[in-house]
Design a protein around this motif. Structure first.
Motif, mmCIF file in Angstrom:
data_model
loop_
_atom_site.group_PDB
_atom_site.id
_atom_site.type_symbol
_atom_site.label_atom_id
_atom_site.label_comp_id
_atom_site.label_asym_id
_atom_site.label_seq_id
_atom_site.Cartn_x
_atom_site.Cartn_y
_atom_site.Cartn_z
ATOM 1 N N GLY A 27 115.094 89.535 97.581
ATOM 2 C CA GLY A 27 113.981 88.851 98.231
ATOM 3 C C GLY A 27 112.798 89.771 98.435
ATOM 4 O O GLY A 27 111.643 89.383 98.242
ATOM 5 N N LEU A 28 113.081 91.016 98.798
ATOM 6 C CA LEU A 28 112.019 92.018 98.964
ATOM 7 C C LEU A 28 111.350 92.306 97.623
ATOM 8 O O LEU A 28 110.125 92.460 97.560
ATOM 9 C CB LEU A 28 112.619 93.290 99.558
ATOM 10 C CG LEU A 28 111.670 94.327 100.129
ATOM 11 C CD1 LEU A 28 110.955 93.746 101.343
ATOM 12 C CD2 LEU A 28 112.426 95.571 100.517
ATOM 13 N N LYS A 29 112.137 92.342 96.565
ATOM 14 C CA LYS A 29 111.588 92.571 95.224
ATOM 15 C C LYS A 29 110.706 91.403 94.794
ATOM 16 O O LYS A 29 109.669 91.597 94.145
ATOM 17 C CB LYS A 29 112.734 92.765 94.236
ATOM 18 C CG LYS A 29 112.289 93.166 92.862
ATOM 19 C CD LYS A 29 113.476 93.353 91.956
ATOM 20 C CE LYS A 29 112.977 93.611 90.551
ATOM 21 N NZ LYS A 29 113.823 93.038 89.539
ATOM 22 N N ASN A 30 111.098 90.171 95.159
ATOM 23 C CA ASN A 30 110.291 88.998 94.814
ATOM 24 C C ASN A 30 108.961 88.978 95.546
ATOM 25 O O ASN A 30 107.996 88.404 95.057
ATOM 26 C CB ASN A 30 111.064 87.718 95.125
ATOM 27 C CG ASN A 30 112.224 87.511 94.198
ATOM 28 O OD1 ASN A 30 112.308 88.109 93.149
ATOM 29 N ND2 ASN A 30 113.153 86.659 94.610
ATOM 30 N N VAL A 31 108.907 89.578 96.736
ATOM 31 C CA VAL A 31 107.689 89.571 97.552
ATOM 32 C C VAL A 31 106.750 90.719 97.182
ATOM 33 O O VAL A 31 105.574 90.693 97.518
ATOM 34 C CB VAL A 31 108.074 89.635 99.056
ATOM 35 C CG1 VAL A 31 106.889 89.809 99.950
ATOM 36 C CG2 VAL A 31 108.824 88.383 99.446
ATOM 37 N N THR A 32 107.240 91.705 96.451
ATOM 38 C CA THR A 32 106.474 92.919 96.167
ATOM 39 C C THR A 32 105.250 92.635 95.300
ATOM 40 O O THR A 32 105.382 92.144 94.174
ATOM 41 C CB THR A 32 107.366 93.949 95.447
ATOM 42 O OG1 THR A 32 108.510 94.179 96.241
ATOM 43 C CG2 THR A 32 106.635 95.246 95.223
ATOM 44 N N PRO A 33 104.027 92.955 95.799
ATOM 45 C CA PRO A 33 102.827 92.817 94.977
ATOM 46 C C PRO A 33 102.654 94.039 94.072
ATOM 47 O O PRO A 33 103.037 95.146 94.441
ATOM 48 C CB PRO A 33 101.698 92.731 96.004
ATOM 49 C CG PRO A 33 102.208 93.485 97.178
ATOM 50 C CD PRO A 33 103.697 93.316 97.183
ATOM 51 N N TYR A 34 102.075 93.836 92.900
ATOM 52 C CA TYR A 34 101.898 94.943 91.958
ATOM 53 C C TYR A 34 100.445 95.379 91.835
ATOM 54 O O TYR A 34 100.182 96.494 91.393
ATOM 55 C CB TYR A 34 102.460 94.556 90.589
ATOM 56 C CG TYR A 34 103.950 94.387 90.642
ATOM 57 C CD1 TYR A 34 104.781 95.489 90.646
ATOM 58 C CD2 TYR A 34 104.524 93.124 90.721
ATOM 59 C CE1 TYR A 34 106.153 95.348 90.730
ATOM 60 C CE2 TYR A 34 105.895 92.970 90.801
ATOM 61 C CZ TYR A 34 106.707 94.091 90.802
ATOM 62 O OH TYR A 34 108.058 93.954 90.902
ATOM 63 N N VAL A 35 99.504 94.500 92.169
ATOM 64 C CA VAL A 35 98.080 94.844 92.174
ATOM 65 C C VAL A 35 97.451 94.351 93.465
ATOM 66 O O VAL A 35 97.978 93.450 94.115
ATOM 67 C CB VAL A 35 97.329 94.221 90.969
ATOM 68 C CG1 VAL A 35 97.696 94.884 89.677
ATOM 69 C CG2 VAL A 35 97.531 92.742 90.899
ATOM 70 N N GLU A 36 96.341 94.959 93.821
ATOM 71 C CA GLU A 36 95.569 94.509 94.970
ATOM 72 C C GLU A 36 94.098 94.705 94.656
ATOM 73 O O GLU A 36 93.751 95.341 93.661
ATOM 74 C CB GLU A 36 95.957 95.288 96.228
ATOM 75 C CG GLU A 36 95.560 96.744 96.202
ATOM 76 C CD GLU A 36 95.895 97.486 97.473
ATOM 77 O OE1 GLU A 36 96.281 96.843 98.466
ATOM 78 O OE2 GLU A 36 95.753 98.712 97.466
ATOM 79 N N LYS A 85 84.881 93.472 94.551
ATOM 80 C CA LYS A 85 86.311 93.723 94.698
ATOM 81 C C LYS A 85 86.881 94.134 93.349
ATOM 82 O O LYS A 85 86.733 93.416 92.374
ATOM 83 C CB LYS A 85 87.010 92.484 95.241
ATOM 84 C CG LYS A 85 86.563 92.148 96.650
ATOM 85 C CD LYS A 85 87.349 90.994 97.187
ATOM 86 C CE LYS A 85 86.811 90.490 98.481
ATOM 87 N NZ LYS A 85 87.126 91.252 99.623
ATOM 88 N N ILE A 86 87.537 95.286 93.356
ATOM 89 C CA ILE A 86 88.073 95.851 92.122
ATOM 90 C C ILE A 86 89.595 95.792 92.163
ATOM 91 O O ILE A 86 90.199 96.271 93.116
ATOM 92 C CB ILE A 86 87.606 97.307 91.954
ATOM 93 C CG1 ILE A 86 86.082 97.364 91.922
ATOM 94 C CG2 ILE A 86 88.187 97.922 90.702
ATOM 95 C CD1 ILE A 86 85.522 98.743 91.998
ATOM 96 N N PRO A 87 90.235 95.210 91.143
ATOM 97 C CA PRO A 87 91.706 95.209 91.123
ATOM 98 C C PRO A 87 92.247 96.602 90.798
ATOM 99 O O PRO A 87 91.790 97.262 89.875
ATOM 100 C CB PRO A 87 92.050 94.210 90.029
ATOM 101 C CG PRO A 87 90.841 94.101 89.196
ATOM 102 C CD PRO A 87 89.671 94.435 90.051
ATOM 103 N N HIS A 136 97.753 88.434 93.937
ATOM 104 C CA HIS A 136 97.668 88.511 92.479
ATOM 105 C C HIS A 136 96.550 87.630 91.930
ATOM 106 O O HIS A 136 95.889 88.007 90.954
ATOM 107 C CB HIS A 136 99.010 88.125 91.849
ATOM 108 C CG HIS A 136 100.011 89.224 91.904
ATOM 109 N ND1 HIS A 136 100.224 90.091 90.878
ATOM 110 C CD2 HIS A 136 100.865 89.607 92.887
ATOM 111 C CE1 HIS A 136 101.149 90.962 91.195
ATOM 112 N NE2 HIS A 136 101.563 90.685 92.414
ATOM 113 N N LYS A 137 96.309 86.468 92.544
ATOM 114 C CA LYS A 137 95.225 85.591 92.097
ATOM 115 C C LYS A 137 93.867 86.236 92.315
ATOM 116 O O LYS A 137 92.972 86.127 91.474
ATOM 117 C CB LYS A 137 95.274 84.257 92.842
ATOM 118 C CG LYS A 137 96.293 83.293 92.296
ATOM 119 C CD LYS A 137 96.271 81.996 93.082
ATOM 120 C CE LYS A 137 97.402 81.089 92.672
ATOM 121 N NZ LYS A 137 97.486 79.893 93.513
ATOM 122 N N MET A 138 93.701 86.913 93.469
ATOM 123 C CA MET A 138 92.432 87.595 93.734
ATOM 124 C C MET A 138 92.197 88.709 92.720
ATOM 125 O O MET A 138 91.075 88.911 92.241
ATOM 126 C CB MET A 138 92.414 88.163 95.151
ATOM 127 C CG MET A 138 92.213 87.116 96.220
ATOM 128 S SD MET A 138 92.255 87.775 97.873
ATOM 129 C CE MET A 138 90.986 88.992 97.834
#
Length: 158
Positions: free
Chosen positions: A67-76, A88-90, A144-146
């Motif tokens: 569950g923690l792995k599913n919630v993990t974001p990869y970009v911001e 805003k820069i990804p 991720h959408k942003m």
């Protein structure tokens, strides 16, 4: 080098599962220095997950980790001043910060749920994250959408 490299924190594994990741999560769950209460909440949430799962062969700690792995974001996205405006820069997130952000998302989304106790809130939020639904997954997808929407500015990296 302008920035000094930060020393990595050394975490002591928790007593029940003997896992350092659990200790980190309990530190995010803790309020006002009450670590024993945070451990009680986490362990009772794990017991609730054992009751919730029906025909799942995974243990409660494995359900929590996935569950923690599913919630993990990869970009911001990070703001940067260019000319007279902020854009805003990804940016991709380093692995240690990734885990920290996932833990914070899970704890905050659990705290705003409508269950009776924090252990119930946390258990159901972990279960929803394991099944890839719920508020924490929505938050990750919004991040991720942003980043996807601002992909045109990715060449302005820091």
């Amino acid at each position: 080098m302008r920035k000094i490299k930060r020393k990595a924190k050394i975490y002591i594994p928790d007593p029940k599962f003997n896992d350092v990741l659990v200790t980190r999560f309990v530190n995010h769950l803790m309020k006002n220095g009450k670590k024993s209460l945070a451990y009680k909440i986490f362990y009772s949430a794990m017991n609730k997950i054992d009751l919730i799962k029906k025909n799942e062969e995974k243990s409660s700690i494995e359900i929590w980790k996935s569950g923690l792995k599913n919630v993990t974001p990869y970009v911001e996205v990070k703001s940067r001043r260019m000319g007279g405006s902020n854009i805003k820069i990804p940016v991709s997130i380093p692995s240690t910060i990734r885990i920290t952000k996932a833990m914070k998302i899970l704890v905050t989304c659990a705290s705003i749920r409508n269950e009776k106790t924090m252990a119930n809130k946390l258990a159901f939020e972990i279960w929803d994250a394991f099944n890839e639904q719920g508020e924490s997954i929505k938050r990750k997808e919004n991040i991720h959408k942003m980043a996807e929407a601002n992909k045109a500015f990715s060449h302005f990296r820091f």
